[in-house]
Enzyme design. Structure first.
Site, mmCIF file in Angstrom:
data_model
loop_
_atom_site.group_PDB
_atom_site.id
_atom_site.type_symbol
_atom_site.label_atom_id
_atom_site.label_comp_id
_atom_site.label_asym_id
_atom_site.label_seq_id
_atom_site.Cartn_x
_atom_site.Cartn_y
_atom_site.Cartn_z
ATOM 1 N N ASP A 1 0.833 -1.201 0.000
ATOM 2 C CA ASP A 1 0.000 0.000 0.000
ATOM 3 C C ASP A 1 0.870 1.255 0.000
ATOM 4 O O ASP A 1 1.992 1.244 0.531
ATOM 5 C CB ASP A 1 -0.907 0.026 1.231
ATOM 6 N N ARG B 1 -1.375 -0.319 -8.990
ATOM 7 C CA ARG B 1 -2.744 0.111 -8.726
ATOM 8 C C ARG B 1 -2.800 1.635 -8.799
ATOM 9 O O ARG B 1 -2.033 2.333 -8.126
ATOM 10 C CB ARG B 1 -3.186 -0.350 -7.340
#
Length: 278
Positions: A107, A158
């Site tokens: 992340d 992402r």
């Protein structure tokens, strides 16, 4: 136990409850990105504890044959204690995951962590020939250059609009400008990446943009959304596209739940209904 007010967004407090949720998703053709909640540790003990749980989670996912991967936060793996701590813990998790064929997402947190996160991702991805993913945030002014840097790196990227609130000297603050940056980033990725594109968005316009680019360029991609947000849409999209749901679990749910409630009025209304009915 996760209270009813939060259990729409958090899959219980244990790996077992999280994987049970994943099983239900898989039955509806949605895959899962499992995250143990925790971040910004200033002591080594919780870092090592969470890293060990991630390694066990990798074993559980591999043994269960579920369509799932894991996602870790740099500050959860000790970045606040030093980049060397983060790199060491991350390497152990990625090595274990690679042995079991389980994908690992890293992340992206606030803008102060971007360089350390990018460097760690590129090193791990090149070492393993993929098997690792990274998040890029469209609201950061630097992201166009970062997207170009990663064009030939194996693994996945992402693309999100950005969930943090960085200062104006490093980020765009106007919503329309961020939307345009997101569109442009998707255009660049579908044109220049060989695949591995993840569209992390609940915005119908951005998902439509991604599907149109897929039709134009033929580049493989997946759609990623959060647990508890537009879930019926996730199931509908999964009938035609690859869809992954971000599935957090664990007893450190409060700050995560607060962010979800503050992001969208619909989430706030759901939380209020849960309080009133309890």
């Amino acid at each position: 136990m996760i209270p009813p007010i939060a259990n729409r967004f958090v899959a219980g407090d244990s790996p077992a409850t999280a994987l049970e949720h994943v099983r239900g998703l898989n039955e509806r053709d949605v895959k899962a990105i499992v995250n143990l909640l925790g971040e910004h540790y200033d002591d080594r003990e919780p870092v090592e504890s969470d890293a060990a749980e991630y390694r066990r989670l990798v074993d559980d996912i591999a043994g269960s044959r579920l369509e799932a991967c894991i996602s870790v936060k740099p500050s959860q793996l000790g970045l606040d204690l030093g980049e060397d701590v983060f790199r060491s813990e991350l390497a152990d998790i990625v090595d274990a995951a690679a042995d079991h064929g389980v994908f690992v997402w890293i992340d992206m947190e606030d803008h102060t962590t971007t360089d350390a996160t990018l460097d760690a991702f590129e090193e791990m991805a090149r070492e393993h020939g993929g098997g690792v993913g990274l998040c890029l945030q469209a609201n950061l002014r630097r992201t166009r250059a970062d997207a170009k840097r990663l064009a030939d790196v194996p693994g996945k990227v992402r693309f999100v609009k950005g969930a943090y609130d960085p200062p104006a000297d490093v980020a765009y603050t106007d919503g329309a400008r961020i939307d345009q940056e997101y569109r442009d980033l998707l255009e660049y990725a579908f044109d220049h990446y060989e695949g591995g594109i993840a569209v992390g968005s609940h915005d119908p316009a951005m998902i439509e943009r991604a599907t149109a680019l897929h039709e134009r360029y033929g580049t493989d991609f997946e759609i990623q959304m959060l647990m508890g947000v537009r879930e019926e849409t996730q199931y509908e999209l999964a009938e035609e596209y690859e869809v992954w749901q971000y599935v957090p679990y664990g007893d450190r749910w409060m700050s995560y739940f607060y962010r979800r409630v503050m992001e969208r009025r619909e989430n706030l209304r759901f939380a209020l209904r849960a309080v009133l009915s309890s």
